[in-house]
Design an enzyme around this catalytic site. Sequence first.
Site, PDB file in Angstrom:
ATOM      1  N   HIS A  96       8.989  -5.431  10.121  1.00  0.00           N
ATOM      2  CA  HIS A  96       8.059  -4.987   9.078  1.00  0.00           C
ATOM      3  C   HIS A  96       7.138  -6.133   8.622  1.00  0.00           C
ATOM      4  CE1 HIS A  96       7.552  -1.781   5.691  1.00  0.00           C
ATOM      5  NE2 HIS A  96       6.410  -2.412   5.933  1.00  0.00           N
ATOM      6  N   ILE A  97       6.320  -6.593   9.565  1.00  0.00           N
ATOM      7  CA  ILE A  97       5.442  -7.734   9.278  1.00  0.00           C
ATOM      8  C   ILE A  97       3.963  -7.371   9.396  1.00  0.00           C
ATOM      9  CG2 ILE A  97       7.106  -9.559   9.831  1.00  0.00           C
ATOM     10  CD1 ILE A  97       5.847  -9.677  12.667  1.00  0.00           C
ATOM     11  N   ARG A 154      -3.691  15.878   7.777  1.00  0.00           N
ATOM     12  CA  ARG A 154      -3.893  17.019   6.894  1.00  0.00           C
ATOM     13  C   ARG A 154      -5.316  17.567   6.967  1.00  0.00           C
ATOM     14  NH1 ARG A 154      -1.532  14.858   1.409  1.00  0.00           N
ATOM     15  NH2 ARG A 154      -2.525  13.108   2.456  1.00  0.00           N
ATOM     16  N   VAL A 158       0.849  -1.198   0.000  1.00  0.00           N
ATOM     17  CA  VAL A 158       0.000   0.000   0.000  1.00  0.00           C
ATOM     18  C   VAL A 158       0.882   1.245   0.000  1.00  0.00           C
ATOM     19  CG1 VAL A 158      -0.301   0.066   2.526  1.00  0.00           C
ATOM     20  CG2 VAL A 158      -1.985   1.149   1.040  1.00  0.00           C
ATOM     21  N   GLY A 159       2.027   1.153   0.685  1.00  0.00           N
ATOM     22  CA  GLY A 159       2.945   2.292   0.711  1.00  0.00           C
ATOM     23  C   GLY A 159       3.610   2.451  -0.645  1.00  0.00           C
ATOM     24  N   SER A 187       1.563  -6.652   7.381  1.00  0.00           N
ATOM     25  CA  SER A 187       0.594  -7.312   6.494  1.00  0.00           C
ATOM     26  C   SER A 187       0.814  -8.820   6.402  1.00  0.00           C
ATOM     27  CB  SER A 187       0.674  -6.691   5.098  1.00  0.00           C
ATOM     28  OG  SER A 187       1.941  -6.949   4.509  1.00  0.00           O
ATOM     29  N   ARG A 229       5.999   3.871   8.346  1.00  0.00           N
ATOM     30  CA  ARG A 229       7.316   3.818   7.716  1.00  0.00           C
ATOM     31  C   ARG A 229       8.336   4.370   8.705  1.00  0.00           C
ATOM     32  NH1 ARG A 229       5.447   0.776   4.705  1.00  0.00           N
ATOM     33  NH2 ARG A 229       5.391   0.743   2.427  1.00  0.00           N
ATOM     34  N   ARG A 266      -7.306   4.353   6.197  1.00  0.00           N
ATOM     35  CA  ARG A 266      -7.952   3.053   6.382  1.00  0.00           C
ATOM     36  C   ARG A 266      -7.367   2.307   7.573  1.00  0.00           C
ATOM     37  NH1 ARG A 266      -7.584   3.726   0.656  1.00  0.00           N
ATOM     38  NH2 ARG A 266      -5.370   3.655   1.076  1.00  0.00           N
TER      39      ARG A 266
HETATM   40  C1  GLV Z   1       3.609  -2.410   3.823  1.00  0.00           C
HETATM   41  O1  GLV Z   1       4.326  -1.713   4.509  1.00  0.00           O
HETATM   42  C2  GLV Z   1       2.936  -1.879   2.673  1.00  0.00           C
HETATM   43  O2  GLV Z   1       3.154  -0.702   2.332  1.00  0.00           O
HETATM   44  O3  GLV Z   1       2.174  -2.621   2.051  1.00  0.00           O
HETATM   45  C1  GLV Z   2      -3.530   2.872   4.264  1.00  0.00           C
HETATM   46  O1  GLV Z   2      -4.147   1.936   3.748  1.00  0.00           O
HETATM   47  C2  GLV Z   2      -4.191   3.959   4.947  1.00  0.00           C
HETATM   48  O2  GLV Z   2      -4.840   4.745   4.246  1.00  0.00           O
HETATM   49  O3  GLV Z   2      -4.133   4.040   6.189  1.00  0.00           O
END
Ligand code: GLV
Ligand code: GLV
Length: 320
Positions: free
Chosen positions: A286-287, A179, A77-78, A289, A238, A157
């Site tokens: 970093h686990i 923000r 997702v990042g 997910s 992160r 999310r």
């Molecule tokens: C995990 O850090 C991701 O960004 O999916």
């Molecule tokens: C990542 O999925 C977020 O919007 O928190």
Amino acid sequence: IRARVFVSRRIPPKALQMLQAGCDVNCWDSDEPPSRKGYLDSVRGIDALFCLLTDKIDAELLDAAGPGLKVVSTMSVGHDHIDLQECKARKITVGYTPGILTSATAELTVALLLATSRRLKEGMRAVVNGEWGTWKPTWLCGSGLDGSTVGIVGLGRIGIAVAQCLKPFGVAQFLYSGRSEKPEAESIKAKFVPFDDLLQTSDFVIACCALTQDTAGLFNKDAFSKMKKSAIFVNSSRGGVVNQEDLLHALTSGEIAGAGLDVTSPEPLPTDNPLLKLDNCVVLPHIGSATYSTREAMAVLAAENLLAGVRGEPMPCQLD
Ligand code: GLV
Ligand code: GLV
């Protein structure tokens, strides 16, 4: 003609098969990344790239790939590892995997919070090292969630899902900063406050924000100094949102009570990093997910994004 695809790591077989059904796939068949040079060589002449969050997708790499590259699909997702401007300038579409990893990441964030606040690292070590001795009224006490104030920095999310997971523990109040105000905050009755207010008031401060220019180093000396001495800081976003020198100082000087980190900079964190010696710092690799089903779903979505991009269709999850 079939699109040429480079997959930069071993991925769940289902996703690889999807790619192989439609494309000419070169998969780097290892859990270890290729060297940078190996990576640059492997992308030469490809049409589409399947990458991970540890792969730096910058101008140099896009140049190495050449003008045929039209699709970058990351199994994450990042997307702070991808230079989106460079992609845009080259008309490369970029896919990512939001949503499907939300609950797994929220769950891990809660596990990390509890491990830190209830001092599981020290407790487990004490059992193994024979330091248990006897039941002691004041030994290994930590802070509970019941009646607490939880502050979430970046109520996306994952932030919302973390709050929903924590609510049944008896949290008295959720605060959030970021923000902008989020309508979804209503579902957990979270209050939008300035960052400094959140730091000053929260018993638990949880970073759920993306790494951007605005959030890089956000948790610095100034931020830690505003937190309660009893505060627990948790980061599952992160490593770059934290100034680790400042965090180390905050943890050793008693400015905050503890920190749980699923992300660091760099990753992996060198084993001689002083944070790893601290009783009040829990570090995971970093686990967030990392559930079986989530990792497969991420790989499949990243494959779907890539295949749609190759066909010139809108991706299920496209960044713009
Ligand atoms: C995990 O850090 C991701 O960004 O999916
Ligand atoms: C990542 O999925 C977020 O919007 O928190």
